[in-house]
Scaffold this motif. Structure first.
Motif, PDB file in Angstrom:
ATOM      1  N   ILE A 259       0.840  -1.212   0.000  1.00 39.15           N
ATOM      2  CA  ILE A 259       0.000   0.000   0.000  1.00 39.15           C
ATOM      3  C   ILE A 259       0.873   1.260   0.000  1.00 39.15           C
ATOM      4  O   ILE A 259       0.694   2.157  -0.820  1.00 39.15           O
ATOM      5  N   PHE A 260       1.825   1.304   0.927  1.00 39.49           N
ATOM      6  CA  PHE A 260       2.629   2.517   1.047  1.00 39.49           C
ATOM      7  C   PHE A 260       3.490   2.741  -0.182  1.00 39.49           C
ATOM      8  O   PHE A 260       3.725   3.870  -0.583  1.00 39.49           O
ATOM      9  N   ASP A 261       3.945   1.652  -0.788  1.00 42.43           N
ATOM     10  CA  ASP A 261       4.755   1.777  -1.993  1.00 42.43           C
ATOM     11  C   ASP A 261       3.898   2.278  -3.150  1.00 42.43           C
ATOM     12  O   ASP A 261       4.217   3.268  -3.799  1.00 42.43           O
ATOM     13  N   LYS A 262       2.757   1.611  -3.371  1.00 38.22           N
ATOM     14  CA  LYS A 262       1.936   1.943  -4.542  1.00 38.22           C
ATOM     15  C   LYS A 262       1.251   3.295  -4.408  1.00 38.22           C
ATOM     16  O   LYS A 262       1.102   4.026  -5.374  1.00 38.22           O
ATOM     17  N   VAL A 263       0.786   3.607  -3.210  1.00 42.04           N
ATOM     18  CA  VAL A 263      -0.025   4.810  -3.057  1.00 42.04           C
ATOM     19  C   VAL A 263       0.822   6.039  -2.761  1.00 42.04           C
ATOM     20  O   VAL A 263       0.553   7.121  -3.265  1.00 42.04           O
ATOM     21  N   MET A 264       1.860   5.856  -1.924  1.00 45.19           N
ATOM     22  CA  MET A 264       2.603   7.041  -1.509  1.00 45.19           C
ATOM     23  C   MET A 264       4.085   7.002  -1.860  1.00 45.19           C
ATOM     24  O   MET A 264       4.810   7.950  -1.584  1.00 45.19           O
ATOM     25  N   GLY A 265       4.495   5.893  -2.450  1.00 45.20           N
ATOM     26  CA  GLY A 265       5.897   5.781  -2.807  1.00 45.20           C
ATOM     27  C   GLY A 265       6.823   5.735  -1.599  1.00 45.20           C
ATOM     28  O   GLY A 265       7.976   6.130  -1.678  1.00 45.20           O
ATOM     29  N   ILE A 266       6.288   5.242  -0.482  1.00 39.84           N
ATOM     30  CA  ILE A 266       7.097   5.159   0.734  1.00 39.84           C
ATOM     31  C   ILE A 266       7.525   3.704   0.942  1.00 39.84           C
ATOM     32  O   ILE A 266       6.695   2.793   0.867  1.00 39.84           O
ATOM     33  N   LYS A 267       8.818   3.503   1.189  1.00 41.10           N
ATOM     34  CA  LYS A 267       9.322   2.146   1.425  1.00 41.10           C
ATOM     35  C   LYS A 267       9.310   1.875   2.925  1.00 41.10           C
ATOM     36  O   LYS A 267       9.976   2.573   3.692  1.00 41.10           O
ATOM     37  N   LEU A 268       8.554   0.896   3.334  1.00 43.97           N
ATOM     38  CA  LEU A 268       8.493   0.558   4.752  1.00 43.97           C
ATOM     39  C   LEU A 268       9.551  -0.478   5.090  1.00 43.97           C
ATOM     40  O   LEU A 268       9.971  -1.258   4.242  1.00 43.97           O
ATOM     41  N   THR A 269       9.980  -0.442   6.339  1.00 43.05           N
ATOM     42  CA  THR A 269      10.930  -1.440   6.817  1.00 43.05           C
ATOM     43  C   THR A 269      10.167  -2.535   7.557  1.00 43.05           C
ATOM     44  O   THR A 269       9.377  -2.240   8.453  1.00 43.05           O
ATOM     45  N   THR A 270      10.390  -3.773   7.164  1.00 39.91           N
ATOM     46  CA  THR A 270       9.758  -4.891   7.862  1.00 39.91           C
ATOM     47  C   THR A 270      10.853  -5.822   8.372  1.00 39.91           C
ATOM     48  O   THR A 270      11.975  -5.784   7.859  1.00 39.91           O
ATOM     49  N   PRO A 271      10.576  -6.688   9.315  1.00 38.38           N
ATOM     50  CA  PRO A 271       9.300  -6.810  10.026  1.00 38.38           C
ATOM     51  C   PRO A 271       9.052  -5.634  10.958  1.00 38.38           C
ATOM     52  O   PRO A 271       9.984  -4.952  11.375  1.00 38.38           O
ATOM     53  N   PHE A 272       7.750  -5.397  11.254  1.00 38.22           N
ATOM     54  CA  PHE A 272       7.401  -4.353  12.217  1.00 38.22           C
ATOM     55  C   PHE A 272       7.807  -4.813  13.608  1.00 38.22           C
ATOM     56  O   PHE A 272       7.745  -6.008  13.912  1.00 38.22           O
ATOM     57  N   PRO A 273       8.224  -3.875  14.466  1.00 40.90           N
ATOM     58  CA  PRO A 273       8.558  -4.254  15.840  1.00 40.90           C
ATOM     59  C   PRO A 273       7.331  -4.844  16.548  1.00 40.90           C
ATOM     60  O   PRO A 273       6.200  -4.576  16.143  1.00 40.90           O
ATOM     61  N   ARG A 274       7.608  -5.642  17.570  1.00 44.36           N
ATOM     62  CA  ARG A 274       6.513  -6.227  18.349  1.00 44.36           C
ATOM     63  C   ARG A 274       6.685  -5.876  19.817  1.00 44.36           C
ATOM     64  O   ARG A 274       7.798  -5.716  20.291  1.00 44.36           O
ATOM     65  N   MET A 275       5.573  -5.785  20.478  1.00 43.78           N
ATOM     66  CA  MET A 275       5.603  -5.517  21.908  1.00 43.78           C
ATOM     67  C   MET A 275       4.429  -6.262  22.530  1.00 43.78           C
ATOM     68  O   MET A 275       3.348  -6.289  21.948  1.00 43.78           O
ATOM     69  N   THR A 276       4.658  -6.843  23.682  1.00 45.06           N
ATOM     70  CA  THR A 276       3.524  -7.509  24.325  1.00 45.06           C
ATOM     71  C   THR A 276       2.607  -6.456  24.924  1.00 45.06           C
ATOM     72  O   THR A 276       3.022  -5.327  25.217  1.00 45.06           O
ATOM     73  N   TYR A 277       1.382  -6.861  25.089  1.00 44.78           N
ATOM     74  CA  TYR A 277       0.386  -6.005  25.732  1.00 44.78           C
ATOM     75  C   TYR A 277       0.905  -5.558  27.097  1.00 44.78           C
ATOM     76  O   TYR A 277       0.832  -4.382  27.461  1.00 44.78           O
ATOM     77  N   ALA A 278       1.470  -6.506  27.840  1.00 43.63           N
ATOM     78  CA  ALA A 278       1.950  -6.214  29.194  1.00 43.63           C
ATOM     79  C   ALA A 278       3.022  -5.126  29.171  1.00 43.63           C
ATOM     80  O   ALA A 278       3.006  -4.197  29.986  1.00 43.63           O
ATOM     81  N   GLU A 279       3.926  -5.218  28.204  1.00 42.55           N
ATOM     82  CA  GLU A 279       4.995  -4.224  28.111  1.00 42.55           C
ATOM     83  C   GLU A 279       4.443  -2.852  27.720  1.00 42.55           C
ATOM     84  O   GLU A 279       4.871  -1.819  28.234  1.00 42.55           O
ATOM     85  N   GLY A 280       3.484  -2.864  26.817  1.00 41.66           N
ATOM     86  CA  GLY A 280       2.854  -1.609  26.406  1.00 41.66           C
ATOM     87  C   GLY A 280       2.213  -0.902  27.577  1.00 41.66           C
ATOM     88  O   GLY A 280       2.362   0.309  27.756  1.00 41.66           O
ATOM     89  N   MET A 281       1.515  -1.672  28.394  1.00 37.80           N
ATOM     90  CA  MET A 281       0.856  -1.086  29.557  1.00 37.80           C
ATOM     91  C   MET A 281       1.888  -0.605  30.564  1.00 37.80           C
ATOM     92  O   MET A 281       1.727   0.461  31.165  1.00 37.80           O
ATOM     93  N   ARG A 282       2.945  -1.397  30.733  1.00 39.41           N
ATOM     94  CA  ARG A 282       3.957  -1.072  31.732  1.00 39.41           C
ATOM     95  C   ARG A 282       4.715   0.204  31.337  1.00 39.41           C
ATOM     96  O   ARG A 282       4.851   1.125  32.136  1.00 39.41           O
ATOM     97  N   ARG A 283       5.195   0.254  30.095  1.00 38.71           N
ATOM     98  CA  ARG A 283       6.061   1.366  29.687  1.00 38.71           C
ATOM     99  C   ARG A 283       5.298   2.594  29.202  1.00 38.71           C
ATOM    100  O   ARG A 283       5.780   3.721  29.310  1.00 38.71           O
ATOM    101  N   PHE A 284       4.121   2.372  28.590  1.00 40.54           N
ATOM    102  CA  PHE A 284       3.425   3.496  27.964  1.00 40.54           C
ATOM    103  C   PHE A 284       2.015   3.725  28.521  1.00 40.54           C
ATOM    104  O   PHE A 284       1.352   4.675  28.142  1.00 40.54           O
ATOM    105  N   GLY A 285       1.584   2.811  29.392  1.00 38.79           N
ATOM    106  CA  GLY A 285       0.246   2.951  29.944  1.00 38.79           C
ATOM    107  C   GLY A 285      -0.822   2.824  28.885  1.00 38.79           C
ATOM    108  O   GLY A 285      -1.888   3.431  28.976  1.00 38.79           O
ATOM    109  N   SER A 286      -0.534   2.049  27.837  1.00 39.43           N
ATOM    110  CA  SER A 286      -1.465   1.967  26.712  1.00 39.43           C
ATOM    111  C   SER A 286      -1.331   0.630  25.999  1.00 39.43           C
ATOM    112  O   SER A 286      -0.253   0.058  25.932  1.00 39.43           O
ATOM    113  N   ASP A 287      -2.455   0.149  25.450  1.00 39.17           N
ATOM    114  CA  ASP A 287      -2.377  -1.056  24.623  1.00 39.17           C
ATOM    115  C   ASP A 287      -2.140  -0.680  23.168  1.00 39.17           C
ATOM    116  O   ASP A 287      -2.134  -1.536  22.293  1.00 39.17           O
TER     117      ASP A 287
END
Length: 584
Positions: A259-287
């Motif tokens: 999508i990003f390549d075809k529509v906006m010409g933006i090259k994304l880097t994969t794989p996307f980072p992952r974070m567990t729900y627990a870590e998200g809540m702990r570090r950012f207070g958010s899911d």
RNA sequence: GGAGCCGUAGUGCAGUCGGCUUAACACGCCUGCCUGUCACGCAGGAGAUCGCGGGUUCGAGCCCCGUCGGCUCCGCCA
């Protein structure tokens, strides 16, 4: 066609050509002896010149032109005289010398200007939505929406997915959002529900052996609105057989790359980072953490468990936690600003908000409860330096996360810490399977009741069971989520039981699904993305309403058509429905 | 269900301290003038039940109560 080229497509190369254009009078500049008209169609603007020397009749006609008249113009494309080019305009090097003018229709004076200089009240915009939608910047949103939808279809087609439509008139299901109901005329006293999502049907399609399904699906939820929520919205809905979580991650990463390549010409880097729900809540207070900036939550429970400040010590003793955020450069916050923050914290459920202004000395109403060593340790843990503001919340973990997570986002925005052009995709994984509902006094599914637990023996410790569920987050916005489903009737029955859904209820509400799972269901899973929210984010639009052609207000009213509205007694009788609302 | 903000010519807004008159200003609109503008310019003009209802007051756009509508947030949204 009443036009042979688009206004916005005209360039120097067309000079000398006679073209026929059709569009709207965007602006008119009448010099008495010479009239300029900016003609607009979907493609853009071009300047048309009416000169009495070219055609006296035309010129007289052109004097009648007003804003938003719909016109057809035949004229010669010509290079503008030297020095008169308009660099602001893509077509600014040329202009069209009008030879013929045909007024296709006239226009009343518009209720509001179509330029972007003034923010017109949304009320008025929505009432005249068809005019609002003439504005080029709004049209851009829909062009983007079209291109993204097309890119999604192309990609999924190429991956072997089948687009299948599922019913809009379907069965009301317990769990989840409130349903929109449609009474049945033929079956007195019964109701269809509009789908909250095609969830059950797509799982049935997996049982049918479709293997890879998708749909750009309209969904309906009768819940209160937000700036990123509409009662009817569109999902990119998909489901696959014979897969596990990794297959979904990889497919979706490829999809967004496409999508990003075809529509906006933006090259994304994969794989996307992952974070567990627990870590998200702990570090950012958010899911759905926005990882583009810091101000992370820091746990200081261990440092304050024996301190002299009772509120902190008691909270820890009772199993709660004390966490803080360090806000850079805000040590000069005024009493009023701090009071406002406290008020916000209280609205979000906290009993209070403790602060320390880190100056040469630490200024804080709670400083007196701590030894100098304790304060030093706290500031060190928080990473606070002179000039910073440190905020603490002591409460149960969900409240601490809600308050500090929100304050973090507010400060990030207010202090300009969020890099605008960064795209932080993030998989949030290992969501809890269940959460305790105080209101219903039972466990409810965090995702939905067909989500597979990671561990078959989840019922031994329901509170801590982890689900094979995942969300894709972009810059702190939940783009979509999904899960690996349960394809085992017994496991499904066990989950229903933990959810407090009796076998009879399960049979009544989902019997058809449970039965289907007795006929060789394949392991399957899927994901769905909120298309409107996605476009909203990528278009940088103010509100989700700006990417929906005919949106509804916060009270779910369409100001253009005045829906919902009263219906006749006859209609109600036919539907076997009586209103309980007492008439005046 | 709850909280906050907002509602004044077609549009955007000022008026916030109750008494400055004819409710100001800008854009738009109308009339006239204007052959190189591009947010054209110049001159003149029309246009407002101050969301609605009630109250306080000698006097309300302004204060109070209610109500309607819009937006934002909390709850809610598997």
């Amino acid at each position: 066609m009443m036009k042979d080229i688009d206004c916005g497509a005209l360039r120097k190369e067309h000079a000398g050509k006679v073209v026929t254009l059709s569009g709207w009078v965007h602006r008119r500049r009448d010099h008495g002896g010479l009239i300029f008209v900016d003609l607009r169609d979907r493609s853009g603007l071009v300047q048309v010149v009416f000169d009495p020397d070219t055609s006296k009749d035309n010129f007289v006609q052109a004097e009648k032109l007003r804003s938003e008249f719909c016109v057809q113009i035949k004229g010669e494309v010509s290079i503008r005289p030297a020095g008169l080019e308009n660099k602001e305009l893509a077509t600014g090097e040329i202009e069209v010398k009008a030879k013929e003018l045909n007024i296709l229709s006239t226009s009343q004076v518009l209720p509001f200007a179509l330029d972007t200089r003034t923010d017109v009240d949304e009320n008025v915009r929505l009432r005249y939505r068809y005019l609002d939608l003439r504005r080029p910047e709004l049209q851009q949103n829909f062009i983007l929406r079209h291109r993204i939808t097309k890119a999604v279809r192309d990609f999924l087609d190429q991956e072997g997915f089948l687009e299948v439509e599922t019913p809009m008139l379907t069965k009301s299901t317990p769990e989840g959002a409130r349903d929109y109901l449609v009474p049945s005329r033929v079956n007195p006293g019964t109701f269809y529900a509009l789908p909250q999502s095609p969830q059950i049907f797509k799982q049935l399609l997996m049982v049918s052996g479709f293997e890879k399904y998708f749909q750009i699906a309209k969904c309906f939820r009768d819940e209160d609105l937000r700036k990123d929520r509409q009662p009817e919205f569109t999902q990119i809905d998909m489901e696959m057989s014979f897969i596990d979580t990794e297959d979904i991650y990889s497919l979706i990463e490829r999809m967004f790359t496409h999508i990003f390549d075809k529509v906006m010409g933006i090259k994304l880097t994969t794989p996307f980072p992952r974070m567990t729900y627990a870590e998200g809540m702990r570090r950012f207070g958010s899911d759905k953490p926005d990882t583009r900036f810091g101000i992370e939550l820091t746990d200081v429970s261990d440092l304050v468990s024996n301190c002299g400040f009772k509120v902190f010590a008691d909270t820890v003793a009772k199993g709660g936690e004390v966490k803080g955020i360090c806000v850079p450069g805000c040590a000069d916050y005024t009493r009023k600003q701090l009071d406002d923050l406290t008020l916000l914290a209280q609205e979000l459920g906290a009993k209070g908000l403790a602060y320390m202004l880190v100056k040469e000395e630490v200024k804080s109403p709670i400083a007196k409860f701590f030894t100098p060593e304790e304060i030093k340790a706290l500031l060190e843990r928080m990473g606070a330096k002179e000039g910073d503001l440190v905020l603490f919340v002591a409460d149960k973990p969900t409240t601490v996360a809600a308050v500090l997570g929100r304050l973090r986002l507010d400060f990030g925005a207010e202090l300009g810490l969020i890099p605008e052009n960064q795209l932080n995709f993030l998989w949030v994984v290992d969501f809890p399977l269940l959460e305790w509902s105080e209101e219903e006094k039972r466990y409810v599914a965090v995702h939905h009741p067909f989500t597979s637990p990671k561990d078959k023996d989840f019922d031994k410790d329901p509170a801590n069971a982890v689900a094979k569920a995942y969300d894709l987050v972009l810059n702190g916005v939940e783009l979509g989520g999904g899960s690996i489903r349960i394809h085992d009737a017994e496991l499904q029955a066990k989950l229903f039981s933990v959810l407090g859904i009796s076998p009879e209820d399960a049979e009544d509400k989902f019997g058809f699904l449970l039965k289907a799972f007795k006929f060789g269901p394949p392991p399957h899973g899927g994901i769905a993305f909120g298309l409107d929210r996605m476009i909203w984010l990528l278009a940088g639009a103010e509100s989700i309403r700006d990417v929906i052609a005919f949106p509804k207000t916060q009270k779910a009213v369409c100001l253009l058509t005045d829906a919902p509205s009263l219906v006749s007694e006859k209609q109600l009788r036919e539907l076997h429905v009586a209103s309980t609302v007492v008439k005046e």
